[in-house]
Design a protein around this motif. Structure first.
Motif, PDB file in Angstrom:
ATOM      1  N   MET A  76       0.838  -1.202   0.000  1.00 54.60           N
ATOM      2  CA  MET A  76       0.000   0.000   0.000  1.00 54.60           C
ATOM      3  C   MET A  76       0.871   1.250   0.000  1.00 54.60           C
ATOM      4  SD  MET A  76      -3.167   1.007  -0.035  1.00 54.60           S
ATOM      5  CE  MET A  76      -4.120  -0.375   0.547  1.00 54.60           C
ATOM      6  N   ILE A  77       0.644   2.148  -0.963  1.00 51.42           N
ATOM      7  CA  ILE A  77       1.397   3.398  -1.051  1.00 51.42           C
ATOM      8  C   ILE A  77       0.627   4.480  -0.302  1.00 51.42           C
ATOM      9  CG2 ILE A  77       2.436   5.094  -2.592  1.00 51.42           C
ATOM     10  CD1 ILE A  77       2.303   2.968  -4.816  1.00 51.42           C
ATOM     11  N   ARG A  78       1.236   5.017   0.727  1.00 53.18           N
ATOM     12  CA  ARG A  78       0.591   6.052   1.540  1.00 53.18           C
ATOM     13  C   ARG A  78       0.899   7.425   0.932  1.00 53.18           C
ATOM     14  NH1 ARG A  78      -0.582   5.103   6.744  1.00 53.18           N
ATOM     15  NH2 ARG A  78       0.517   6.970   7.471  1.00 53.18           N
ATOM     16  N   VAL A  79      -0.166   8.152   0.573  1.00 53.76           N
ATOM     17  CA  VAL A  79      -0.011   9.416  -0.149  1.00 53.76           C
ATOM     18  C   VAL A  79      -0.578  10.578   0.662  1.00 53.76           C
ATOM     19  CG1 VAL A  79      -0.604  10.701  -2.242  1.00 53.76           C
ATOM     20  CG2 VAL A  79      -0.094   8.257  -2.393  1.00 53.76           C
ATOM     21  N   LEU A  80       0.203  11.659   0.730  1.00 54.25           N
ATOM     22  CA  LEU A  80      -0.261  12.914   1.325  1.00 54.25           C
ATOM     23  C   LEU A  80      -0.516  13.906   0.199  1.00 54.25           C
ATOM     24  CD1 LEU A  80      -0.710  14.911   3.716  1.00 54.25           C
ATOM     25  CD2 LEU A  80       1.772  15.343   3.665  1.00 54.25           C
ATOM     26  N   LEU A  81      -1.730  14.468   0.139  1.00 50.32           N
ATOM     27  CA  LEU A  81      -2.093  15.435  -0.892  1.00 50.32           C
ATOM     28  C   LEU A  81      -1.891  16.848  -0.371  1.00 50.32           C
ATOM     29  CD1 LEU A  81      -5.498  13.892  -2.137  1.00 50.32           C
ATOM     30  CD2 LEU A  81      -3.168  13.352  -2.892  1.00 50.32           C
ATOM     31  N   VAL A  82      -1.285  17.705  -1.202  1.00 50.70           N
ATOM     32  CA  VAL A  82      -1.033  19.094  -0.789  1.00 50.70           C
ATOM     33  C   VAL A  82      -1.464  20.036  -1.909  1.00 50.70           C
ATOM     34  CG1 VAL A  82       0.657  20.710   0.142  1.00 50.70           C
ATOM     35  CG2 VAL A  82       1.019  18.244   0.437  1.00 50.70           C
ATOM     36  N   ASP A  83      -2.528  20.808  -1.662  1.00 49.37           N
ATOM     37  CA  ASP A  83      -3.037  21.772  -2.646  1.00 49.37           C
ATOM     38  C   ASP A  83      -3.924  22.760  -1.915  1.00 49.37           C
ATOM     39  OD1 ASP A  83      -4.721  22.942  -4.904  1.00 49.37           O
ATOM     40  OD2 ASP A  83      -3.473  21.557  -6.046  1.00 49.37           O
ATOM     41  N   ASP A  84      -3.905  24.020  -2.347  1.00 54.27           N
ATOM     42  CA  ASP A  84      -4.700  25.022  -1.640  1.00 54.27           C
ATOM     43  C   ASP A  84      -6.119  25.151  -2.175  1.00 54.27           C
ATOM     44  OD1 ASP A  84      -3.620  26.121  -4.000  1.00 54.27           O
ATOM     45  OD2 ASP A  84      -3.874  28.161  -3.244  1.00 54.27           O
ATOM     46  N   HIS A  85      -6.501  24.314  -3.140  1.00 50.80           N
ATOM     47  CA  HIS A  85      -7.862  24.352  -3.679  1.00 50.80           C
ATOM     48  C   HIS A  85      -8.629  23.109  -3.221  1.00 50.80           C
ATOM     49  CE1 HIS A  85      -5.686  27.035  -6.544  1.00 50.80           C
ATOM     50  NE2 HIS A  85      -6.787  27.744  -6.402  1.00 50.80           N
ATOM     51  N   PRO A  86      -9.638  23.273  -2.360  1.00 50.70           N
ATOM     52  CA  PRO A  86     -10.389  22.116  -1.856  1.00 50.70           C
ATOM     53  C   PRO A  86     -10.996  21.261  -2.971  1.00 50.70           C
ATOM     54  CG  PRO A  86     -10.914  24.079  -0.578  1.00 50.70           C
ATOM     55  CD  PRO A  86     -10.073  24.531  -1.729  1.00 50.70           C
ATOM     56  N   LEU A  87     -11.437  21.914  -4.052  1.00 52.26           N
ATOM     57  CA  LEU A  87     -12.035  21.166  -5.148  1.00 52.26           C
ATOM     58  C   LEU A  87     -11.010  20.247  -5.815  1.00 52.26           C
ATOM     59  CD1 LEU A  87     -14.876  21.077  -6.355  1.00 52.26           C
ATOM     60  CD2 LEU A  87     -14.143  22.697  -8.092  1.00 52.26           C
ATOM     61  N   VAL A  88      -9.788  20.744  -5.943  1.00 45.97           N
ATOM     62  CA  VAL A  88      -8.718  19.922  -6.526  1.00 45.97           C
ATOM     63  C   VAL A  88      -8.404  18.742  -5.614  1.00 45.97           C
ATOM     64  CG1 VAL A  88      -6.277  19.884  -7.197  1.00 45.97           C
ATOM     65  CG2 VAL A  88      -7.704  21.843  -7.797  1.00 45.97           C
ATOM     66  N   LEU A  89      -8.318  18.992  -4.317  1.00 46.34           N
ATOM     67  CA  LEU A  89      -8.061  17.918  -3.360  1.00 46.34           C
ATOM     68  C   LEU A  89      -9.144  16.855  -3.428  1.00 46.34           C
ATOM     69  CD1 LEU A  89      -6.865  19.908  -0.210  1.00 46.34           C
ATOM     70  CD2 LEU A  89      -5.480  18.433  -1.647  1.00 46.34           C
ATOM     71  N   ASP A  90     -10.404  17.312  -3.494  1.00 44.58           N
ATOM     72  CA  ASP A  90     -11.521  16.366  -3.581  1.00 44.58           C
ATOM     73  C   ASP A  90     -11.423  15.529  -4.849  1.00 44.58           C
ATOM     74  OD1 ASP A  90     -12.498  17.320  -1.213  1.00 44.58           O
ATOM     75  OD2 ASP A  90     -14.057  18.571  -2.105  1.00 44.58           O
ATOM     76  N   GLY A  91     -11.059  16.185  -5.955  1.00 38.33           N
ATOM     77  CA  GLY A  91     -10.963  15.485  -7.232  1.00 38.33           C
ATOM     78  C   GLY A  91      -9.859  14.435  -7.233  1.00 38.33           C
ATOM     79  N   ILE A  92      -8.689  14.803  -6.699  1.00 39.48           N
ATOM     80  CA  ILE A  92      -7.574  13.855  -6.653  1.00 39.48           C
ATOM     81  C   ILE A  92      -7.900  12.706  -5.707  1.00 39.48           C
ATOM     82  CG2 ILE A  92      -5.131  13.548  -6.096  1.00 39.48           C
ATOM     83  CD1 ILE A  92      -4.756  16.540  -6.726  1.00 39.48           C
ATOM     84  N   ASN A  93      -8.497  13.047  -4.580  1.00 36.84           N
ATOM     85  CA  ASN A  93      -8.884  12.025  -3.607  1.00 36.84           C
ATOM     86  C   ASN A  93      -9.840  11.020  -4.235  1.00 36.84           C
ATOM     87  OD1 ASN A  93      -8.929  10.718  -1.204  1.00 36.84           O
ATOM     88  ND2 ASN A  93     -10.010  12.301  -0.067  1.00 36.84           N
ATOM     89  N   ALA A  94     -10.819  11.539  -4.983  1.00 34.75           N
ATOM     90  CA  ALA A  94     -11.786  10.667  -5.650  1.00 34.75           C
ATOM     91  C   ALA A  94     -11.095   9.805  -6.700  1.00 34.75           C
ATOM     92  CB  ALA A  94     -12.880  11.509  -6.290  1.00 34.75           C
ATOM     93  N   CYS A  95     -10.148  10.393  -7.399  1.00 36.78           N
ATOM     94  CA  CYS A  95      -9.403   9.685  -8.444  1.00 36.78           C
ATOM     95  C   CYS A  95      -8.608   8.519  -7.866  1.00 36.78           C
ATOM     96  CB  CYS A  95      -8.485  10.671  -9.162  1.00 36.78           C
ATOM     97  SG  CYS A  95      -7.126   9.953 -10.071  1.00 36.78           S
ATOM     98  N   LEU A  96      -8.020   8.729  -6.692  1.00 38.32           N
ATOM     99  CA  LEU A  96      -7.146   7.711  -6.104  1.00 38.32           C
ATOM    100  C   LEU A  96      -7.885   6.722  -5.203  1.00 38.32           C
ATOM    101  CD1 LEU A  96      -4.079   9.942  -5.113  1.00 38.32           C
ATOM    102  CD2 LEU A  96      -4.386   8.576  -7.187  1.00 38.32           C
TER     103      LEU A  96
END
Length: 213
Positions: free
Chosen positions: A1-21
């Motif tokens: 399992m690859i543990r990933v930390l997301l860093v972005d100042d746009h909540p919509l972008v974070l939500d999108g990447i989170n959904a993608c992964l």
């Protein structure tokens, strides 16, 4: 399992990447940060394998955060996810220790591949990021003296360096060239010694600047 930390100042972008992964069986998003300072705090608390980092952020930007992350936690892998395809941006981030650079227009499949490659110790640059780095050398290489001053690598070392720059792990390269992993490691050490470059990102930068990829 690859543990990933997301860093972005746009909540919509974070939500999108989170959904993608979220649908990836081998990737787990362990945290989200809105700026570089938060990223440092969460990285210390969560020990992620890969930090997926934006560049333009308030409080502390991605460049500063990457430098500090690599200083404090050298084993953490930083993958830049940005909308900027500016050559200077990319070079600065490579020099700061980032293991890869992908633009935000990449597909979900390519983003997952980039995370996997970086996690395995390779480097990854999306095609437009690579183009941004290579373009000046395509037009002006004859006048730069790059090829004349380049240290002498053997053909096999150039091939290994090319595959490393494209994100190949030692195992991948060994399989592709039908040689042992130990032989790949030897070539890698020889390349580092000849070029006086000790990081994977530095090797990738050299390969790109000298038109090996």
């Amino acid at each position: 399992m690859i543990r990933v930390l997301l860093v972005d100042d746009h909540p919509l972008v974070l939500d999108g990447i989170n959904a993608c992964l979220s649908g990836e069986p081998n990737i787990e998003v362990v945290g989200q940060a809105n700026n570089g300072l938060e990223a440092l705090e969460l990285a210390e608390a969560l020990s992620p394998d890969v930090v997926l980092m934006d560049v333009s952020m308030p409080v502390m930007n991605g460049l500063e955060a990457t430098k500090e992350l690599k200083l404090r936690f050298p084993d953490f892998r930083v993958l830049i996810l940005s909308m900027h395809e500016n050559r200077e941006y990319i070079l600065q981030l490579i020099q700061s220790g980032a293991a890869g650079y992908v633009l935000k227009d990449v597909s979900s499949k390519e983003l997952v591949k980039a995370i996997e490659v970086v996690h395995q110790g390779g480097t990854y640059f999306s095609s437009r990021a690579s183009d941004a780095l290579i373009r000046p050398f395509d037009s002006g290489r004859r006048n730069t003296g790059v090829s004349d001053s380049r240290p002498s690598l053997t053909k096999r070392e150039e091939t290994v360096l090319k595959l490393l720059a494209e994100g190949g792990s030692n195992k991948d390269i060994a399989r592709q060239l039908d040689i042992s992993v130990r032989t790949v490691e030897t070539h890698r050490q020889n390349i580092k010694q000849k070029l006086n470059i000790q990081t994977a990102a530095g090797l990738a930068k050299y390969a790109i600047e000298n038109n090996l990829v």
